[in-house]
Scaffold this active site. Structure first.
Site, PDB file in Angstrom:
ATOM      1  N   THR A   1      15.719 -10.130 -15.163  1.00  0.00           N
ATOM      2  CA  THR A   1      14.370  -9.653 -15.479  1.00  0.00           C
ATOM      3  C   THR A   1      14.347  -9.007 -16.858  1.00  0.00           C
ATOM      4  O   THR A   1      13.473  -9.288 -17.685  1.00  0.00           O
ATOM      5  CB  THR A   1      13.886  -8.639 -14.412  1.00  0.00           C
ATOM      6  OG1 THR A   1      14.002  -9.238 -13.118  1.00  0.00           O
ATOM      7  CG2 THR A   1      12.455  -8.206 -14.655  1.00  0.00           C
TER       8      THR A   1
ATOM      9  N   ARG B   1       8.577   3.787  -2.039  1.00  0.00           N
ATOM     10  CA  ARG B   1       8.492   4.133  -3.465  1.00  0.00           C
ATOM     11  C   ARG B   1       8.255   5.628  -3.664  1.00  0.00           C
ATOM     12  O   ARG B   1       8.602   6.194  -4.689  1.00  0.00           O
ATOM     13  CB  ARG B   1       7.328   3.388  -4.132  1.00  0.00           C
ATOM     14  CG  ARG B   1       7.517   1.893  -4.245  1.00  0.00           C
ATOM     15  CD  ARG B   1       6.456   1.319  -5.194  1.00  0.00           C
ATOM     16  NE  ARG B   1       6.303  -0.118  -5.080  1.00  0.00           N
ATOM     17  CZ  ARG B   1       7.059  -1.006  -5.722  1.00  0.00           C
ATOM     18  NH1 ARG B   1       8.041  -0.607  -6.502  1.00  0.00           N
ATOM     19  NH2 ARG B   1       6.848  -2.296  -5.578  1.00  0.00           N
TER      20      ARG B   1
ATOM     21  N   LYS C   1      23.380  -1.617 -11.684  1.00  0.00           N
ATOM     22  CA  LYS C   1      24.315  -2.104 -10.654  1.00  0.00           C
ATOM     23  C   LYS C   1      25.207  -3.150 -11.300  1.00  0.00           C
ATOM     24  O   LYS C   1      24.939  -4.346 -11.206  1.00  0.00           O
ATOM     25  CB  LYS C   1      23.488  -2.810  -9.568  1.00  0.00           C
ATOM     26  CG  LYS C   1      23.309  -2.056  -8.286  1.00  0.00           C
ATOM     27  CD  LYS C   1      22.759  -3.003  -7.238  1.00  0.00           C
ATOM     28  CE  LYS C   1      21.362  -2.638  -6.858  1.00  0.00           C
ATOM     29  NZ  LYS C   1      20.810  -3.511  -5.792  1.00  0.00           N
TER      30      LYS C   1
ATOM     31  N   GLU D   1      12.634   0.947 -17.237  1.00  0.00           N
ATOM     32  CA  GLU D   1      12.805   0.115 -16.040  1.00  0.00           C
ATOM     33  C   GLU D   1      13.501   0.920 -14.949  1.00  0.00           C
ATOM     34  O   GLU D   1      14.292   1.817 -15.243  1.00  0.00           O
ATOM     35  CB  GLU D   1      13.621  -1.125 -16.450  1.00  0.00           C
ATOM     36  CG  GLU D   1      14.045  -2.051 -15.346  1.00  0.00           C
ATOM     37  CD  GLU D   1      12.902  -2.761 -14.621  1.00  0.00           C
ATOM     38  OE1 GLU D   1      11.972  -2.055 -14.165  1.00  0.00           O
ATOM     39  OE2 GLU D   1      12.962  -3.985 -14.473  1.00  0.00           O
ATOM     40  N   ASP D   2      13.209   0.582 -13.710  1.00  0.00           N
ATOM     41  CA  ASP D   2      13.846   1.300 -12.600  1.00  0.00           C
ATOM     42  C   ASP D   2      15.324   0.950 -12.458  1.00  0.00           C
ATOM     43  O   ASP D   2      16.169   1.826 -12.379  1.00  0.00           O
ATOM     44  CB  ASP D   2      13.085   1.045 -11.277  1.00  0.00           C
ATOM     45  CG  ASP D   2      12.892  -0.440 -10.953  1.00  0.00           C
ATOM     46  OD1 ASP D   2      13.329  -1.308 -11.736  1.00  0.00           O
ATOM     47  OD2 ASP D   2      12.287  -0.724  -9.902  1.00  0.00           O
TER      48      ASP D   2
ATOM     49  N   ASP E   1      19.755  -5.030 -12.260  1.00  0.00           N
ATOM     50  CA  ASP E   1      20.602  -5.562 -11.191  1.00  0.00           C
ATOM     51  C   ASP E   1      21.328  -6.791 -11.748  1.00  0.00           C
ATOM     52  O   ASP E   1      22.367  -6.663 -12.372  1.00  0.00           O
ATOM     53  CB  ASP E   1      19.666  -5.864 -10.004  1.00  0.00           C
ATOM     54  CG  ASP E   1      20.372  -6.338  -8.767  1.00  0.00           C
ATOM     55  OD1 ASP E   1      21.570  -6.058  -8.624  1.00  0.00           O
ATOM     56  OD2 ASP E   1      19.732  -6.984  -7.917  1.00  0.00           O
TER      57      ASP E   1
END
Ligand code: IMP
Ligand code: MG
Length: 175
Positions: free
Chosen positions: A108, A166, A132, A100-101, A104
């Site tokens: 998700t 991106r 984060k 995953e990027d 946060d």
């Protein structure tokens, strides 16, 4: 072009490459002799997945993609998640790493992990490029983490703002 915003570099392409190599080496060691399925979460993970996969020295790596849409505004998610593109092969009995990027709020990833777990994989781990912690709402274990960042909205290296940026080779903060 109009509406150009300034982008301040936060993590350079070189720093990203070094960290990705380290994560790849760690995954190589920890999964030695096992088949591994990397599940890239679309779209944000596409560059990270491409680099990470090449940093894993194994001939038993499979790649799958999972598309998710998380309802909310452009900069924050609501936790209502929908699968928009599903895995093409079953993962039962497989060792899975979700790629995953950014984590946060964690909403998700919490949904994705629970969803994949219902498919009876041998294991599910998470590799996230960014975390984060300031905005975390649900705690998710991040087994392989690239960088912890402050509460800033970041773009580049896969991450977008309204589908733009991106393709930046570094991670930056939108000003
Ligand atoms: P979460 O459910 O709040 O953890 O949100 C995760 C998703 O929100 C990520 O996979 C990103 O797609 C998006 N996101 C969260 N923070 C950022 C950011 O700083 N830049 C770009 N996308 C972000
Ligand atoms: Mg994402």
């Amino acid at each position: 072009m109009t509406d150009e915003k300034k982008i301040a570099e936060l993590i350079s392409a070189q720093k990203i490459a070094e960290r990705v190599r380290e994560l790849g080496a760690q995954i190589t060691r920890e999964y030695a002799g096992r088949e591994l399925v990397l599940v890239g979460v679309l779209k944000g993970s596409f560059l990270f997945l491409a680099d990470l996969a090449r940093a894993i020295e194994s001939t038993h790596v499979r790649v799958e993609f999972l598309g998710v849409q998380s309802y909310g505004d452009e900069t924050s998610s609501s936790g209502v998640v929908e699968i928009t593109f599903d895995l093409k092969k079953p993962i039962d009995g497989k060792d899975v790493i979700v790629v995953e990027d950014i984590v946060d709020t964690g909403l998700t990833m919490d949904y994705i992990k629970k969803n994949l777990t219902t498919r009876n994989p041998a294991s599910v781990k998470l590799c996230a490029l960014l975390h984060k912690p300031a905005r975390q709402k649900v705690k998710t274990a991040i087994d392989y983490l690239g960088f912890t960042i402050e509460d800033l909205f970041v773009v580049g290296y896969g991450l977008d703002y309204a589908q733009r940026y991106r393709n930046l080779p570094y991670i930056g903060v939108l000003g």
